[in-house]
Scaffold this motif. Structure first.
Motif, short mmCIF file in Angstrom:
data_model
loop_
_atom_site.label_atom_id
_atom_site.label_comp_id
_atom_site.label_asym_id
_atom_site.label_seq_id
_atom_site.Cartn_x
_atom_site.Cartn_y
_atom_site.Cartn_z
N ARG A 65 0.84 -1.32 0.08
CA ARG A 65 -0.13 0.00 -0.08
C ARG A 65 0.65 1.32 -0.04
N LEU A 67 2.20 4.86 0.25
CA LEU A 67 2.37 5.93 1.65
C LEU A 67 2.44 4.87 3.10
N THR A 68 2.76 3.84 3.16
CA THR A 68 3.01 2.93 4.17
C THR A 68 4.38 2.36 4.33
N VAL A 69 4.63 1.90 5.45
CA VAL A 69 5.86 1.27 5.56
C VAL A 69 5.70 -0.06 5.92
N THR A 71 2.77 -2.09 5.01
CA THR A 71 1.26 -2.54 4.77
C THR A 71 1.10 -2.99 3.44
N ARG A 106 4.40 -6.05 7.67
CA ARG A 106 4.10 -6.35 8.83
C ARG A 106 2.37 -6.41 9.02
N LEU A 107 1.82 -6.04 8.19
CA LEU A 107 0.31 -5.92 8.11
C LEU A 107 -0.40 -6.15 6.95
N VAL A 109 -4.12 -6.13 4.81
CA VAL A 109 -5.16 -5.49 4.82
C VAL A 109 -6.25 -6.15 3.55
N GLU A 133 -12.08 -5.25 11.17
CA GLU A 133 -11.80 -4.17 11.80
C GLU A 133 -12.97 -3.14 11.66
N THR A 150 -7.89 -7.33 8.88
CA THR A 150 -6.44 -7.12 8.79
C THR A 150 -5.61 -8.09 9.85
N HIS A 152 -1.80 -8.82 11.66
CA HIS A 152 -0.46 -8.31 11.97
C HIS A 152 0.41 -9.61 11.84
#
Lengths: 153, 153
Positions: A65, A67-69, A71, A106-107, A109, A133, A150, A152
């Motif tokens: 995704r 703009l994420t680190v 995800t 890490r995540l 979605v 969520e 989600t 993790h």
């Protein structure tokens, strides 16, 4: 057996999308074209297929995704309707999670629909450790909610 | 006064993004380029500016969410830090909501960060009738949650 999707899998992948609407089929096709033309890293779309002998039984599409680190979106897992309950979805999901983890994710979605026909999909994610969520009412259209899961890693 | 953004507003718009990270500034620039090259309808990114005399005090960017009927993302509302509390954000939001409604939009989705520096942003949406739908922990990065607001028009 899972493998990274090759260009010649395109036709097979697009024949599996039976549960999807026309717009969703078009969207898979659009992501697939970008994947074939630019590769996974540049396009940001990763496609893998599950195959028994020569037959493609299912596929998954996922990617980071923006703009994420760390995800990742899991855009689709689709299994041929004749191969349900054979564990193909689970095989694909395990691969996707390992691959995302390997890439530093890490995540994860997952966005899916609240329609009745997606009830098995929602049960699948709940059964595999995903957290429900949010439900955004009437997101896709009137009467068709967005459901966000989600996990993790 | 609000107006549809013109190509020459690009430099001013990009000078307003003080609260944004480098990645966010790049993302605004990318959407802006698509908007300038293809126009709002084709790119799917609508930009408007709020101007007092010749000065651009703020801008908003929004557009339809793919695969939905009538759902719009409000990507950004940004106001020059010297013009806070002058009602510029509210003027922009009112315009955006009216424009989305005019285009047949039913639902607006706002995604923002859970970081402390975005607390005024979150208060702004709560004060203007948005519903806090979900908080996805560590979405952007560790310690930086995604907060989702919606408003049904």
């Amino acid at each position: 057996m899972i493998s990274i999707a090759a260009e010649q899998d395109g036709r097979l992948i697009q024949s599996i999308t039976s549960v999807f609407t026309t717009e969703e089929v078009d969207c898979v096709a659009e992501l697939w074209d970008e994947y074939c033309q630019q590769g996974a890293q540049v396009s940001g779309y990763y496609f893998v297929v599950e195959r028994e002998d020569e037959r493609v039984r299912g596929f998954a599409c996922y990617g980071p995704r923006s703009l994420t680190v760390g995800t990742y979106d899991l855009f689709w897992i689709a299994v041929d309707s004749e191969c349900r309950r054979a564990g193909v979805g689970r095989l694909l999901l395990d691969w996707v999670e390992e691959d995302i983890h390997r890439m530093g994710g890490r995540l994860i979605v997952v966005e899916t629909s609240g329609l009745e026909k997606y009830a098995p999909t929602r049960r699948f994610y709940l059964a595999t450790g995903y957290l429900l969520e949010a439900t955004l009412k009437d997101f896709y259209k009137d009467g068709d909610d967005l459901v966000i899961f989600t996990k993790h890693l």
